[in-house]
Design a protein around this motif. Structure first.
Motif, PDB file in Angstrom:
ATOM      1  N   GLU A  42       0.849  -1.182   0.000  1.00 23.12           N
ATOM      2  CA  GLU A  42       0.000   0.000   0.000  1.00 23.12           C
ATOM      3  C   GLU A  42       0.888   1.237   0.000  1.00 23.12           C
ATOM      4  N   ALA A  43       0.786   2.047  -1.044  1.00 21.97           N
ATOM      5  CA  ALA A  43       1.670   3.212  -1.147  1.00 21.97           C
ATOM      6  C   ALA A  43       1.021   4.462  -0.571  1.00 21.97           C
ATOM      7  N   LEU A  44      -0.314   4.524  -0.626  1.00 22.48           N
ATOM      8  CA  LEU A  44      -1.026   5.658  -0.023  1.00 22.48           C
ATOM      9  C   LEU A  44      -2.049   5.104   0.951  1.00 22.48           C
ATOM     10  N   GLY A  61       7.331  16.677   0.353  1.00 25.18           N
ATOM     11  CA  GLY A  61       7.554  15.510   1.203  1.00 25.18           C
ATOM     12  C   GLY A  61       8.767  14.752   0.726  1.00 25.18           C
ATOM     13  N   PRO A  62       9.291  13.911   1.614  1.00 23.62           N
ATOM     14  CA  PRO A  62      10.509  13.177   1.249  1.00 23.62           C
ATOM     15  C   PRO A  62      10.264  12.223   0.072  1.00 23.62           C
ATOM     16  N   SER A  63      11.332  11.826  -0.575  1.00 20.06           N
ATOM     17  CA  SER A  63      11.246  10.957  -1.746  1.00 20.06           C
ATOM     18  C   SER A  63      10.551   9.639  -1.391  1.00 20.06           C
ATOM     19  N   GLY A  64       9.650   9.204  -2.255  1.00 17.92           N
ATOM     20  CA  GLY A  64       8.984   7.925  -2.050  1.00 17.92           C
ATOM     21  C   GLY A  64       7.783   8.005  -1.132  1.00 17.92           C
ATOM     22  N   CYS A  65       7.357   9.235  -0.769  1.00 22.86           N
ATOM     23  CA  CYS A  65       6.257   9.342   0.183  1.00 22.86           C
ATOM     24  C   CYS A  65       4.902   9.268  -0.511  1.00 22.86           C
ATOM     25  N   GLY A  66       4.876   9.273  -1.844  1.00 27.05           N
ATOM     26  CA  GLY A  66       3.608   9.091  -2.536  1.00 27.05           C
ATOM     27  C   GLY A  66       3.050  10.324  -3.195  1.00 27.05           C
ATOM     28  N   LYS A  67       3.842  11.373  -3.344  1.00 28.18           N
ATOM     29  CA  LYS A  67       3.345  12.604  -3.979  1.00 28.18           C
ATOM     30  C   LYS A  67       2.913  12.338  -5.419  1.00 28.18           C
ATOM     31  N   SER A  68       3.831  11.701  -6.181  1.00 26.14           N
ATOM     32  CA  SER A  68       3.503  11.430  -7.583  1.00 26.14           C
ATOM     33  C   SER A  68       2.330  10.482  -7.679  1.00 26.14           C
ATOM     34  N   THR A  69       2.326   9.492  -6.806  1.00 26.98           N
ATOM     35  CA  THR A  69       1.247   8.519  -6.832  1.00 26.98           C
ATOM     36  C   THR A  69      -0.101   9.210  -6.638  1.00 26.98           C
ATOM     37  N   PHE A  70      -0.149  10.124  -5.676  1.00 29.63           N
ATOM     38  CA  PHE A  70      -1.422  10.809  -5.429  1.00 29.63           C
ATOM     39  C   PHE A  70      -1.792  11.713  -6.606  1.00 29.63           C
ATOM     40  N   LEU A  71      -0.782  12.409  -7.130  1.00 33.62           N
ATOM     41  CA  LEU A  71      -1.037  13.297  -8.268  1.00 33.62           C
ATOM     42  C   LEU A  71      -1.637  12.498  -9.435  1.00 33.62           C
ATOM     43  N   ARG A  72      -1.067  11.311  -9.648  1.00 30.07           N
ATOM     44  CA  ARG A  72      -1.542  10.498 -10.776  1.00 30.07           C
ATOM     45  C   ARG A  72      -2.953   9.970 -10.551  1.00 30.07           C
ATOM     46  N   CYS A  73      -3.384   9.916  -9.274  1.00 20.43           N
ATOM     47  CA  CYS A  73      -4.769   9.507  -9.023  1.00 20.43           C
ATOM     48  C   CYS A  73      -5.744  10.532  -9.583  1.00 20.43           C
ATOM     49  N   THR A  80      -2.434   3.446 -16.116  1.00 25.05           N
ATOM     50  CA  THR A  80      -1.472   2.952 -17.092  1.00 25.05           C
ATOM     51  C   THR A  80      -0.405   2.069 -16.446  1.00 25.05           C
ATOM     52  N   ILE A  81      -0.415   1.991 -15.116  1.00 18.96           N
ATOM     53  CA  ILE A  81       0.544   1.100 -14.444  1.00 18.96           C
ATOM     54  C   ILE A  81      -0.199  -0.181 -14.097  1.00 18.96           C
ATOM     55  N   ASP A  82       0.279  -1.282 -14.659  1.00 15.56           N
ATOM     56  CA  ASP A  82      -0.467  -2.536 -14.523  1.00 15.56           C
ATOM     57  C   ASP A  82      -0.696  -2.936 -13.075  1.00 15.56           C
ATOM     58  N   THR A 228       6.778  19.291  -5.795  1.00 17.24           N
ATOM     59  CA  THR A 228       8.122  19.862  -5.872  1.00 17.24           C
ATOM     60  C   THR A 228       8.974  19.416  -4.702  1.00 17.24           C
ATOM     61  N   HIS A 229      10.257  19.321  -4.962  1.00 17.69           N
ATOM     62  CA  HIS A 229      11.211  19.033  -3.902  1.00 17.69           C
ATOM     63  C   HIS A 229      11.861  20.312  -3.411  1.00 17.69           C
ATOM     64  N   ASN A 230      11.575  21.378  -4.134  1.00 13.87           N
ATOM     65  CA  ASN A 230      12.198  22.649  -3.830  1.00 13.87           C
ATOM     66  C   ASN A 230      11.241  23.462  -2.977  1.00 13.87           C
TER      67      ASN A 230
END
Ligand SMILES: Nc1ncnc2c1ncn2[C@@H]1O[C@H](COP(=O)(O)OP(=O)(O)OP(=O)(O)O)[C@@H](O)[C@H]1O
Ligand SMILES: [Mg+2]
Lengths: 276, 461
Positions: A42-44, A61-73, A80-82, A228-230
């Motif tokens: 479970e990533a989120l 948030g730190p790397s791997g915390c699920g930012k991209s995953t949530f954005l893609r939701c 598109t990810i099987d 963003t990481h910045n």
């Protein structure tokens, strides 16, 4: 926008973020108990969030915390990810976007996306912009198409740089220009929400500043979610900031609040650089 | 002493030299310890350097000697022949030398040996043993000198490691040179023989002639006719085109399926299975075409009222198409997979469906590479021999009808070079001219394909 102050560790806040008034407009998108599984892991872990119309919300948030995953939701790019599976409810204008009857093609026209690495198609600049409008049948003659291309490029602040070479390949532009081309490409289908996943991480500071100014202009017409990481960047461009940690949404409040008066110790540790 | 034995001895000598060098350099290393001088190279490098110095010059002497010895000895033998016995033509000289050779080697002859031949043979054997001894003496002295000198020169500051590296470099260069020189040699000899052919038949007649019928022209007369290459070239092209017409759509669809739709598990199984098609010996395809596909097509044609010959361009082309499917599917699959995911995401993120993304973004991006794959497959089809020998019908006529029998350049080369023939006649020399033409065509296709594929690679580097 304030100038990027790269040399200070402490986050400086622009004047505009000073006003405590949050954009209390209509809720554009909302997420309720959103969980994402990659295979069995479970990533989120159940995210709840409201995003208001015409605001810029930053995800940090730190790397791997699920930012991209949530954005893609938010535009179902996880489809598109099987191995990915999404549960919970995400709405756009009160319409459930995971409703089976909803057309994902339509959704992605409404919720556009700009990626971390500029990814222009290996086509001409013109064709890159025209791709979306053609796909959705937004135009039926060449003049209209040219108009859309021009206005999109103008909004992305790229028109003056490329107007004489619309037939040149999009891959021949500089990194910053390519990223603006991708933004223009997303704008061309007139989305309502634009999702940006670290749009400046592959760019130099000057190109970054240009994109940040662009985001500031765009927020008049679009709702924007940016990863963003910045933290300087989050402070500069966003109205509200969401801090993610280990698949949880720890804190979401006005950007100024987060950076000056974080409620959670994890947030504080992160923005003061104690981890992450 | 046989050459094998000599080489073994030399290797043994190198091993000994290595040991001597090792012992010596360890000794040197021991004397330096504590003096503050550091050995530049480790003892094994010094030992290797000694062994190389012992082995390589001696081996070079051996190689050069073996290269020139036969020629020198032969000319010396010929020089002492009684002048009246000297044969007139070059060919007869060759035959005489062959006889002397056999005599000196103790082999029997068909006819009784003449006295002068026996003398010459004795002389040849004598020369040979002298030369052999000279060579061994030279090799031994060079090796010994090298051993003494290099062993003595071992010194902490000697940059043995760098020198060994240098030697390794030279060795690698030499090996690549062998491969390249062989290719050049083959091409040159083909060009040479083709030139001889063109002294019989004018290039104009060969390249632009429309009749291929060389069997009935008489050898040795001027104005050889029936050497027009066009029917063969046309046959080759027609079969290759039919093959591509089969293989390109099937191979490309297979590649799209494998790269875009198949799950990892399916792909891991299906791809090797398709690739097996490329591993089937072409002779098997040939008789498959001859026995199964040809008759089937003929019957099928008959039921439609079409006259299809069992051995015809279409039979050969179809089967060849099946053979080259994996070239296209496998290469295209690799190329399509290389198209970055970010491009797909970009397209999907704009609301394109999967098949729209494939058609409008992935395939155009992969197109140069796919064209390269097709060209490679085409060059394979053009050079293919066995299938056409068996299934094309071997009828060198210009016809546009794919249901007729045709012949190709490869088939004709086989025909011209099999059977009882005179290798100086245009009938067999034409094989070299055809081979050269074929080589140039496939070379060009390959070069173009490689350039395209490379260009494509750079784009996403
Ligand atoms: N395609 C995938 N398959 C399996 N696990 C994934 C996949 N994508 C992401 N994950 C996992 O999900 C978690 C969240 O990843 P995500 O990419 O959302 O992080 P992130 O916050 O965007 O990180 P970053 O700042 O490094 O981009 C990570 O543990 C990651 O390993
Ligand atoms: Mg990310």
């Amino acid at each position: 926008m304030g100038q990027p102050s790269m040399n200070t560790l402490k986050v400086t806040l622009p004047e505009s973020a000073d006003s405590q008034a949050l954009p209390q407009g209509n809720i554009k998108m909302s997420a309720r108990d959103v969980k994402v599984f990659y295979g069995a892991s479970e990533a989120l872990h159940g995210i709840n969030m409201d995003i208001y119309e015409n605001e810029v919300v930053a995800f940090i948030g730190p790397s791997g915390c699920g930012k991209s995953t949530f954005l893609r939701c938010l535009n179902r790019m996880n489809d598109t990810i099987d191995s990915a599976r999404v549960t919970g409810k995400v709405t756009l204008d009160d319409q459930d976007i995971y409703d089976p009857s909803l057309d994902v093609v339509q959704l992605r026209a409404q919720v556009g996306m700009v990626f971390q690495k500029p990814n222009p198609f290996p086509k001409s600049i013109f064709e890159n912009i025209a791709y979306g409008p053609r796909l959705h049948g937004l135009v039926d003659n060449k003049t209209d198409l040219e108009e859309i291309v021009e206005s999109s490029l103008r909004r992305a602040g790229l028109w003056n740089e490329v107007k004489d070479r619309l037939d040149a390949p999009g891959t021949g532009l500089s990194g910053g220009q390519q990223q603006r081309l991708c933004i223009a490409r997303a704008i061309a289908v007139s989305p309502e929400v634009i999702l940006m996943d670290e749009p400046c991480s592959a760019l130099d500071p000057i190109a970054t500043t240009i994109i940040e100014e662009l985001i500031d202009e765009l927020k008049g017409s679009y709702t924007i979610a940016i990863v963003t990481h910045n933290m300087q960047q989050a402070a500069r461009v966003s109205d509200r900031t969401a801090f993610f940690h280990l698949g949880n949404l720890v804190e979401l409040s006005a950007t100024r609040e987060i950076f000056t008066n974080p409620q959670d110790t994890r947030t504080e540790d992160y923005i003061t650089g104690r981890f992450g | 002493m046989s050459n094998m034995l000599l080489i073994t001895l030399l290797l043994g000598l190198m091993a000994i030299a290595y040991q001597l060098g090792l012992v010596r350099s360890k000794g040197v290393a021991a004397t330096t310890s504590g003096t503050g001088v550091k050995m530049h190279s480790r003892p094994t490098y010094h030992a290797m350097l000694v062994a190389l110095w012992v082995g390589v010059p001696a081996a070079l002497i051996f190689a050069v000697w073996s290269l020139f010895q036969p020629g020198i000895i032969e000319s010396m033998v010929l020089a002492q022949l009684p002048p009246e016995m000297m044969p007139a033509t070059e060919n007869d000289v060759r035959i005489l030398l062959r006889r002397i050779h056999n005599l000196s080697g103790g082999f029997g002859l068909i006819e009784e040996a003449a006295a002068y031949e026996l003398n010459a043979a004795r002389y040849m054997a004598e020369l040979r043993s002298i030369s052999q001894m000279l060579m061994i003496a030279l090799m031994a002295s060079v090796a010994a000198t090298a051993l003494v000198w290099t062993r003595k020169r071992i010194h902490p500051l000697l940059r043995a490691r760098n020198q060994v590296e240098q030697a390794v470099r030279v060795l690698l260069v030499a090996c690549s040179a062998v491969a390249i020189l062989t290719t050049i040699g083959i091409v040159l000899s083909m060009i040479g023989e083709a030139m001889r052919f063109f002294s019989f038949v004018s290039p104009m007649d060969f390249f632009f002639g429309t009749t291929w019928n060389p069997r009935f022209s008489t050898v040795g007369t001027d104005g050889q006719t029936g050497f027009g290459m066009l029917p063969l070239l046309w046959g080759t092209m027609m079969i290759a085109l039919i093959a591509l017409a089969v293989a390109v759509p099937v191979g490309l669809m297979a590649a799209i399926f494998l790269s875009e739709y198949a799950s990892d598990r399916v792909r891991a199984v299906a791809k090797p299975i398709i690739e097996v098609l490329a591993g089937i010996p072409t002779i098997v395809y040939g008789f498959f075409a001859l026995i199964t596909v040809g008759p089937f097509l003929a019957n099928f044609g008959a039921s439609l009222g079409l006259e299809i010959r069992a051995t015809s361009a279409i039979t050969a082309g179809l089967v060849m198409g099946i053979m080259i499917i994996p070239f296209i599917s496998s290469l295209s699959d690799d190329i399509i997979t290389q198209v970055p995911k970010s491009l797909r995401d970009g397209s999907l993120g704009l609301g394109a469906t999967k098949s729209e993304t494939i058609r409008k973004v992935v395939l155009p991006a992969a197109l140069p590479g796919i064209v390269g794959a097709i060209l490679l497959a085409a060059s394979r089809a053009i050079g293919e021999t066995m299938i056409v020998v068996l299934a094309a019908g071997n009828s060198p006529v210009l016809t546009a009808n794919p249901f007729e029998a045709v012949s190709t350049m490869t088939v004709t080369i086989v025909n011209q070079l099999t059977g009882d023939l005179d290798f100086a006649s245009p009938q067999s020399l034409v094989a070299f001219a055809l081979g050269l033409t074929l080589f140039v065509i496939t070379l060009l296709l390959n070069v173009v394909a490689l350039v395209i594929v490379r260009k494509y690679r750079e784009q996403y580097e």
